[in-house]
Design an enzyme around this catalytic site. Structure first.
Site, PDB file in Angstrom:
ATOM      1  CB  SER A  66      -0.961   0.029   1.191  1.00  0.00           C
ATOM      2  OG  SER A  66      -0.279   0.311   2.386  1.00  0.00           O
ATOM      3  CE  LYS A 103      -3.329   2.676   4.678  1.00  0.00           C
ATOM      4  NZ  LYS A 103      -3.047   1.920   3.508  1.00  0.00           N
TER       5      LYS A 103
END
Length: 145
Positions: A66, A103
């Site tokens: 990701s 993230k």
């Protein structure tokens, strides 16, 4: 919710001094330059060089894709400092709704989002800030080539 990368956490050993000889010469990528002991300077202490706050730092191994657009790939080791507060420029180790995520934390129009570095993963809107915990800011990315 998007599939999140799994993370493997490791403590940083503070009872050892990992030192590696450091070349005193610059390395050019296009011209072979033999490096021998004559070019070596004092060994470099990787703990001192890479870890600013040993008491609040740890290493994480990345599993998942990701953050590949941010240059963080599966298998990379990250040095994370949990004493730092993330800005939008930082990549953070977070826990959202009981799951770990790597993230970028972004605020837009009064809302908070967790942003991946891979366009295949949609931003995660943080509905309830009480469900978001930050476990530190990535300081270094180590890759095996």
């Amino acid at each position: 919710m998007n599939k999140k990368p799994q993370l493997e956490f490791y403590a940083i050993a503070s009872n050892t001094v990992p030192t590696i000889p450091m070349a005193a010469a610059n390395v050019h990528a296009g011209f072979p330059n033999p490096i021998d002991d004559a070019y070596m300077s004092q060994p470099i202490d990787l703990n001192k060089e890479l870890i600013k706050n040993p008491a609040t730092s740890y290493i994480v191994k990345v599993i998942g894709d990701s953050m590949e657009g941010e240059g963080i790939d599966e298998g990379d080791l990250l040095i994370v400092d949990r004493s730092l507060f993330p800005t939008e420029k930082d990549i953070a180790v977070c826990m959202i709704d009981g799951e770990f995520a790597l993230k970028r934390i972004v605020q837009r129009n009064g809302q908070v989002f967790l942003i991946s570095g891979n366009p295949n993963y949609k931003p995660i809107r943080v509905e309830n800030m009480a469900h978001l915990r930050v476990f530190g800011v990535v300081q270094w990315v180590m890759k095996k080539k």
